[in-house]
Design a protein around this motif. Structure first.
Motif, PDB file in Angstrom:
ATOM      1  N   GLY A 199       0.804  -1.225   0.000  1.00  0.00           N
ATOM      2  CA  GLY A 199       0.000   0.000   0.000  1.00  0.00           C
ATOM      3  C   GLY A 199       0.830   1.265   0.000  1.00  0.00           C
ATOM      4  N   ASP A 200       2.152   1.130   0.073  1.00  0.00           N
ATOM      5  CA  ASP A 200       3.016   2.313   0.148  1.00  0.00           C
ATOM      6  C   ASP A 200       2.966   3.155  -1.121  1.00  0.00           C
ATOM      7  OD1 ASP A 200       3.976   2.147   2.700  1.00  0.00           O
ATOM      8  OD2 ASP A 200       5.796   1.054   2.176  1.00  0.00           O
ATOM      9  N   GLU A 201       2.741   2.499  -2.247  1.00  0.00           N
ATOM     10  CA  GLU A 201       2.776   3.218  -3.532  1.00  0.00           C
ATOM     11  C   GLU A 201       1.793   2.561  -4.500  1.00  0.00           C
ATOM     12  OE1 GLU A 201       6.969   2.977  -4.388  1.00  0.00           O
ATOM     13  OE2 GLU A 201       7.019   0.934  -3.660  1.00  0.00           O
ATOM     14  N   SER A 202       1.829   2.980  -5.744  1.00  0.00           N
ATOM     15  CA  SER A 202       0.889   2.422  -6.717  1.00  0.00           C
ATOM     16  C   SER A 202       1.122   0.921  -6.840  1.00  0.00           C
ATOM     17  CB  SER A 202       1.104   3.074  -8.083  1.00  0.00           C
ATOM     18  OG  SER A 202       2.307   2.580  -8.641  1.00  0.00           O
ATOM     19  N   ALA A 203       0.110   0.204  -7.318  1.00  0.00           N
ATOM     20  CA  ALA A 203       0.232  -1.253  -7.439  1.00  0.00           C
ATOM     21  C   ALA A 203       1.445  -1.610  -8.298  1.00  0.00           C
ATOM     22  CB  ALA A 203      -1.047  -1.836  -8.030  1.00  0.00           C
ATOM     23  N   THR A 204       1.644  -0.898  -9.396  1.00  0.00           N
ATOM     24  CA  THR A 204       2.745  -1.212 -10.319  1.00  0.00           C
ATOM     25  C   THR A 204       4.100  -1.055  -9.649  1.00  0.00           C
ATOM     26  OG1 THR A 204       1.347  -0.381 -12.069  1.00  0.00           O
ATOM     27  CG2 THR A 204       3.683  -0.669 -12.609  1.00  0.00           C
ATOM     28  N   LEU A 205       4.282   0.084  -8.965  1.00  0.00           N
ATOM     29  CA  LEU A 205       5.573   0.308  -8.303  1.00  0.00           C
ATOM     30  C   LEU A 205       5.769  -0.663  -7.141  1.00  0.00           C
ATOM     31  CD1 LEU A 205       5.775   4.209  -8.211  1.00  0.00           C
ATOM     32  CD2 LEU A 205       7.185   2.641  -9.572  1.00  0.00           C
ATOM     33  N   ALA A 206       4.715  -0.895  -6.405  1.00  0.00           N
ATOM     34  CA  ALA A 206       4.840  -1.748  -5.217  1.00  0.00           C
ATOM     35  C   ALA A 206       5.233  -3.173  -5.599  1.00  0.00           C
ATOM     36  CB  ALA A 206       3.536  -1.749  -4.424  1.00  0.00           C
ATOM     37  N   GLU A 235      -2.245   8.411  -3.289  1.00  0.00           N
ATOM     38  CA  GLU A 235      -2.521   8.869  -1.928  1.00  0.00           C
ATOM     39  C   GLU A 235      -3.763   8.183  -1.334  1.00  0.00           C
ATOM     40  OE1 GLU A 235      -0.432  10.628  -0.247  1.00  0.00           O
ATOM     41  OE2 GLU A 235      -1.815  10.434   1.460  1.00  0.00           O
ATOM     42  N   GLN A 236      -4.813   8.136  -2.151  1.00  0.00           N
ATOM     43  CA  GLN A 236      -6.044   7.481  -1.676  1.00  0.00           C
ATOM     44  C   GLN A 236      -5.797   6.004  -1.393  1.00  0.00           C
ATOM     45  OE1 GLN A 236      -8.338   8.584  -5.132  1.00  0.00           O
ATOM     46  NE2 GLN A 236      -9.819   9.726  -3.882  1.00  0.00           N
ATOM     47  N   ARG A 237      -5.051   5.398  -2.300  1.00  0.00           N
ATOM     48  CA  ARG A 237      -4.745   3.978  -2.145  1.00  0.00           C
ATOM     49  C   ARG A 237      -3.967   3.734  -0.845  1.00  0.00           C
ATOM     50  NH1 ARG A 237      -3.214  -0.981  -4.771  1.00  0.00           N
ATOM     51  NH2 ARG A 237      -1.112  -1.547  -4.125  1.00  0.00           N
ATOM     52  N   ARG A 238      -2.956   4.568  -0.621  1.00  0.00           N
ATOM     53  CA  ARG A 238      -2.124   4.399   0.571  1.00  0.00           C
ATOM     54  C   ARG A 238      -2.960   4.562   1.838  1.00  0.00           C
ATOM     55  NH1 ARG A 238       1.323   8.531   0.173  1.00  0.00           N
ATOM     56  NH2 ARG A 238       2.695   7.416  -1.250  1.00  0.00           N
ATOM     57  N   GLU A 239      -3.763   5.611   1.844  1.00  0.00           N
ATOM     58  CA  GLU A 239      -4.555   5.887   3.033  1.00  0.00           C
ATOM     59  C   GLU A 239      -5.499   4.717   3.352  1.00  0.00           C
ATOM     60  OE1 GLU A 239      -7.584   9.340   3.875  1.00  0.00           O
ATOM     61  OE2 GLU A 239      -5.599  10.138   3.316  1.00  0.00           O
ATOM     62  N   ARG A 240      -6.149   4.238   2.303  1.00  0.00           N
ATOM     63  CA  ARG A 240      -7.121   3.158   2.485  1.00  0.00           C
ATOM     64  C   ARG A 240      -6.418   1.866   2.940  1.00  0.00           C
ATOM     65  NH1 ARG A 240      -9.524   3.046  -2.600  1.00  0.00           N
ATOM     66  NH2 ARG A 240      -8.221   1.283  -3.177  1.00  0.00           N
ATOM     67  N   MET A 241      -5.301   1.574   2.306  1.00  0.00           N
ATOM     68  CA  MET A 241      -4.615   0.315   2.633  1.00  0.00           C
ATOM     69  C   MET A 241      -3.911   0.374   3.990  1.00  0.00           C
ATOM     70  SD  MET A 241      -3.269  -1.043  -1.047  1.00  0.00           S
ATOM     71  CE  MET A 241      -2.659  -2.604  -0.406  1.00  0.00           C
ATOM     72  N   HIS A 242      -3.309   1.491   4.302  1.00  0.00           N
ATOM     73  CA  HIS A 242      -2.619   1.591   5.592  1.00  0.00           C
ATOM     74  C   HIS A 242      -3.602   1.538   6.760  1.00  0.00           C
ATOM     75  CE1 HIS A 242       1.026   1.828   3.573  1.00  0.00           C
ATOM     76  NE2 HIS A 242       1.499   3.005   3.942  1.00  0.00           N
TER      77      HIS A 242
END
Ligand code: AMP
Ligand code: MG
Length: 487
Positions: A374-381, A415-422
């Motif tokens: 969840g730290d970054e986009s799915a592709t980068l992660a 940002e939304q992804r990180r917030e939701r996943m964290h």
């Protein structure tokens, strides 16, 4: 906020009488001292956190003092231990001091664990050691912070009283809080000792105090059993999703409220391992990590058997049938959220299973994987996480499936992804080695590490400055700590 002498008692279980529990006074520990207290648990009793620092606090929770309205009782119960029936167990080293109600009208049992011998101590000494008391304290509060239903812990009081286990240790007490300390084993006790009147009284007690909404249903006891099935399915789904291994899922350790209860050799997974056995004494792996799911059902069946005087066998079977589908739905829902998904697709189950198999084969850290995902986009992660896998081609294939799935899920900013996943993937976890470090320091009289660890774990989803050392994989010495039942 209240002072300690302002607590209001209403001892409903004690009033059931001597067929259910026995009056026993706590046996004090020598030179009591506060090891750690939970402000959040203090708040459940409306207690001012400053009260923990007073001498009377350590005296009350080490058996030296007692409120005039407390009625300390050792409860009788039985249960299935490792599959076999033990006809008489009971509080062998813990006492229900009384029930306190708070300003919100909630009742909390005050249970003092390690309070000395009772009629149910069998071969035991009635004591708990510092090590196991710290583990129970940390685990209860950490599970709660993760959103996993659990009994709570108010404090640990240490002492100079010697207690013999494999070696000499020091006695301690943990003050446990729960809305009820009634276990599956309570029902089994009255069923197998053929005491239908007391069994009916117990059922009525649990229904009216803990499942009052079920009384509105055409068959109140059946509705109550269904609710117990549902709560267990939800609790175990959370254990599995977060990698919690209970270790001793005997029916005497299963709460009638569907909360995690009676901590012994529990562990959170470090590396993902479906076959992990956290209890050194569990030679056959009855309570291995993945077996917790079918054992949950087995335990509910044992409870169902004890409820046959009140509910027809067919209705019980039907209610038991709810367990697995409910478990699966809850588990999958949580795992989707851990993967950052907001919608449901047919194939999500396979997506999860494939990932777990890859993690298993490569010994990937279960908690850190999801956090980093969840730290970054799915592709980068996935590009970054790839290095942790031995079977890189296998991981690449999974990553392609995952990225496509994420793309179908919706269009979110990083940002939304990180917030939701964290918000669902903890950074800090009660790893065995962290607990061990805190215990080692506490055993030499330094309680600062227990307190710091408790503090960090009370906000597991929030990155905390200067706490990087609590978000690491275990060092080699901390990977295979052997924890047994002797606590
Ligand atoms: P547990 O494995 O802690 O759930 O305990 C199983 C049963 O053994 C319960 O009835 C406990 O009260 C009892 N027991 C465990 N340890 C002790 C001890 N040190 N002294 C007396 N009874 C104990
Ligand atoms: Mg127990």
């Amino acid at each position: 906020m209240k002072a300690l002498d302002e607590l209001t008692f209403d001892n409903r279980f004690a009033r059931l009488g001597d067929a259910f529990s026995t009056h026993v006074l706590p046996e004090p520990l020598d030179e009591p001292r506060l090891v750690v207290a939970s402000n959040a648990a203090m708040a459940l009793l409306d207690l001012d956190p400053a009260e923990a620092q007073t001498p009377v606090f350590a005296e009350l929770f080490s058996g030296h003092k007692l409120w005039a309205e407390a009625q300390p009782r050792a409860m009788v119960y039985s249960g299935h231990q490792f599959g076999g029936y033990s006809p008489q167990l009971g509080d062998g080293r813990g006492l229900l001091l009384g029930e306190v109600y708070n300003q919100a009208g909630e009742h909390w049992d005050l249970h003092l664990k390690g309070a000395g011998m009772t009629p149910y101590s069998r071969m035991g000494d009635g004591r708990a050691v510092l090590r196991s008391s710290i583990r129970e304290f940390l685990a209860s509060e950490a599970l709660h912070a993760l959103g996993i239903p659990s009994s709570r812990a108010l404090c640990v009081i240490g002492s100079s009283t010697p207690v013999w286990r494999e070696k000499q240790e020091r006695g301690a007490m943990v003050l446990r809080l729960a809305p009820s300390h009634i276990r599956f084993g309570h029902f089994e006790y009255f069923y197998y000792t053929k005491k239908p009147e007391q069994q009916a009284e117990l059922a009525e007690h649990v229904l009216s105090l803990h499942y009052p909404e079920c009384r509105e249903q055409p068959e109140p006891y059946l509705a109550m059993f269904r609710e117990i099935v549902e709560r267990n399915a939800e609790m175990i789904a959370k254990w599995q999703a977060y990698g919690f291994c209970h270790g001793v899922m005997n029916t005497d350790n299963m709460s009638i409220l569907g909360i995690t209860f009676d901590f012994g050799p529990f562990a959170f997974l470090d590396d993902f391992d479906a076959h992990f056995i956290c209890n050194h004494s569990d030679h056959e792996g009855r309570y291995s990590f993945s077996n917790q799911v079918p054992i949950g059902q087995w335990n509910l069946s044992a409870l169902a058997q004890a409820l046959t005087p009140f509910i027809s066998v067919d209705a019980l079977k039907e209610a038991l049938g709810l367990y697995l589908p409910l478990y699966q739905a809850n588990y999958l829902d949580l795992m989707r959220r851990r993967l950052g998904l907001t919608t449901a697709e047919e194939d999500d189950q396979t997506l999860v299973e494939r990932l777990l198999k890859l993690m298993q084969n490569s010994g990937v850290d279960y908690t850190l994987f999801f956090r980093r995902l969840g730290d970054e986009s799915a592709t980068l992660a996935v590009t970054r996480l790839r290095d942790d896998f031995v079977d890189m081609a296998g991981f690449d294939a999974w990553a392609e499936q995952y990225k496509a799935r994420v793309a179908r899920d919706g269009d979110y900013s990083e940002e939304q992804r990180r917030e939701r996943m964290h918000a669902v993937n903890p950074l800090y976890l009660l790893r065995n080695y962290l607990a061990q470090n805190a215990i080692t320091a506490a055993e030499s009289g330094d309680y600062s590490e227990v307190r710091r660890l408790h503090e960090v774990l009370s906000r597991p989803f929030e990155e905390q400055a200067g706490m990087e050392q609590y978000a690491q994989r275990p060092p080699d010495w901390g990977k295979h700590l052997e924890i047994s039942c002797s606590s």
